[in-house]
Design a protein around this motif. Structure first.
Motif, PDB file in Angstrom:
ATOM      1  N   ASN A   1      -4.141  17.951 -26.490  1.00  0.00           N
ATOM      2  CA  ASN A   1      -4.173  19.256 -25.834  1.00  0.00           C
ATOM      3  C   ASN A   1      -3.433  19.221 -24.505  1.00  0.00           C
ATOM      4  OD1 ASN A   1      -5.637  20.443 -27.877  1.00  0.00           O
ATOM      5  ND2 ASN A   1      -7.602  20.256 -26.830  1.00  0.00           N
ATOM      6  N   LEU A   2      -3.613  18.137 -23.779  1.00  0.00           N
ATOM      7  CA  LEU A   2      -2.937  17.991 -22.497  1.00  0.00           C
ATOM      8  C   LEU A   2      -1.422  17.953 -22.678  1.00  0.00           C
ATOM      9  CD1 LEU A   2      -3.634  17.715 -19.512  1.00  0.00           C
ATOM     10  CD2 LEU A   2      -3.699  15.253 -19.825  1.00  0.00           C
ATOM     11  N   ASP A   3      -0.948  17.257 -23.693  1.00  0.00           N
ATOM     12  CA  ASP A   3       0.496  17.242 -23.975  1.00  0.00           C
ATOM     13  C   ASP A   3       0.992  18.645 -24.304  1.00  0.00           C
ATOM     14  OD1 ASP A   3       0.761  14.541 -23.515  1.00  0.00           O
ATOM     15  OD2 ASP A   3       0.640  13.982 -25.638  1.00  0.00           O
ATOM     16  N   THR A   4       0.211  19.378 -25.096  1.00  0.00           N
ATOM     17  CA  THR A   4       0.583  20.752 -25.444  1.00  0.00           C
ATOM     18  C   THR A   4       0.610  21.624 -24.192  1.00  0.00           C
ATOM     19  OG1 THR A   4      -0.399  20.498 -27.630  1.00  0.00           O
ATOM     20  CG2 THR A   4      -0.044  22.739 -26.861  1.00  0.00           C
ATOM     21  N   MET A   5      -0.387  21.461 -23.322  1.00  0.00           N
ATOM     22  CA  MET A   5      -0.446  22.248 -22.083  1.00  0.00           C
ATOM     23  C   MET A   5       0.738  21.923 -21.172  1.00  0.00           C
ATOM     24  SD  MET A   5      -2.981  24.253 -22.022  1.00  0.00           S
ATOM     25  CE  MET A   5      -4.597  24.544 -22.637  1.00  0.00           C
TER      26      MET A   5
ATOM     27  N   ARG B   1      -8.717  11.530 -27.791  1.00  0.00           N
ATOM     28  CA  ARG B   1      -7.453  11.717 -28.520  1.00  0.00           C
ATOM     29  C   ARG B   1      -7.094  13.211 -28.590  1.00  0.00           C
ATOM     30  NH1 ARG B   1      -7.858   7.598 -31.494  1.00  0.00           N
ATOM     31  NH2 ARG B   1      -9.572   8.328 -32.772  1.00  0.00           N
ATOM     32  N   VAL B   2      -8.085  14.048 -28.894  1.00  0.00           N
ATOM     33  CA  VAL B   2      -7.853  15.496 -28.966  1.00  0.00           C
ATOM     34  C   VAL B   2      -7.503  16.042 -27.582  1.00  0.00           C
ATOM     35  CG1 VAL B   2      -8.984  17.719 -29.392  1.00  0.00           C
ATOM     36  CG2 VAL B   2      -9.250  15.854 -31.026  1.00  0.00           C
ATOM     37  N   ALA B   3      -8.224  15.587 -26.553  1.00  0.00           N
ATOM     38  CA  ALA B   3      -7.956  16.067 -25.192  1.00  0.00           C
ATOM     39  C   ALA B   3      -6.552  15.673 -24.739  1.00  0.00           C
ATOM     40  CB  ALA B   3      -9.005  15.524 -24.233  1.00  0.00           C
TER      41      ALA B   3
END
Length: 168
Positions: free
Chosen positions: A88-92, A83-85
């Motif tokens: 983070n991927l969406d943010t990236m 979920r965190v990854a």
């Protein structure tokens, strides 16, 4: 005098008027004096073996419960990490789009675009090992409960939702 029919019945001896009757029972009685404690020691050894077997069974049950809890917590932890990854991927991806837009407007360099793409690729590369860890935990749970992984429905929202049982 041998008796016909395996010791059952009667036989008249030749030349005499005597009758002999032999009878046998299918029952044997024996006893042994326990002068040196051999029988008592054997009983104590048998009791000790039975208690050791009981202890072994309880140890196996405790180990299985511990393995189930460990696999479940590992699955929940992998779900949290995934979920965190993904967040983070969406943010990236948002950052990548912003850097490319800045580059289109001339406010950013090709180096910044390449660096952001590299960070995005690194974030994407973290997902497969996390998903593999989650699948391994689910497979381990399936093995421990004796079901195929495809038939195992495991629920859990993450470690934050996990509650310790109340002990009275």
């Amino acid at each position: 005098v041998d008796s016909p029919n395996g010791g059952k019945g009667t036989r008249v001896s030749e030349g005499t008027n005597r009758t002999h009757r032999l009878t046998s029972f299918g029952f044997t009685l024996s006893y042994e004096l326990d002068l040196w404690g051999k029988i008592r020691a054997a009983e104590a050894a048998a009791l000790s073996t039975a208690l050791a077997n009981l202890h072994d069974r309880e140890a196996v049950a405790a180990t299985m419960v511990a393995d189930l809890v460990t696999a479940y917590v590992q699955m929940l932890a992998a779900q949290d990490r995934e979920r965190v990854a993904l967040a983070n991927l969406d943010t990236m991806r948002t950052m990548d789009a912003a850097v490319r837009e800045r580059r289109r407007l001339g406010e950013s360099s090709d180096l910044e675009v390449a660096q952001q793409r590299n960070l995005l690729a690194q974030a994407e590369a973290t997902l497969p090992p996390i998903r593999l860890a989650r699948e391994r935990a689910i497979n381990r749970l399936a093995i421990l409960v004796g079901r195929p992984p495809s038939q195992l429905a495991v629920e859990g929202r993450g470690l934050a939702e996990l509650r310790l049982p109340q002990v009275a």
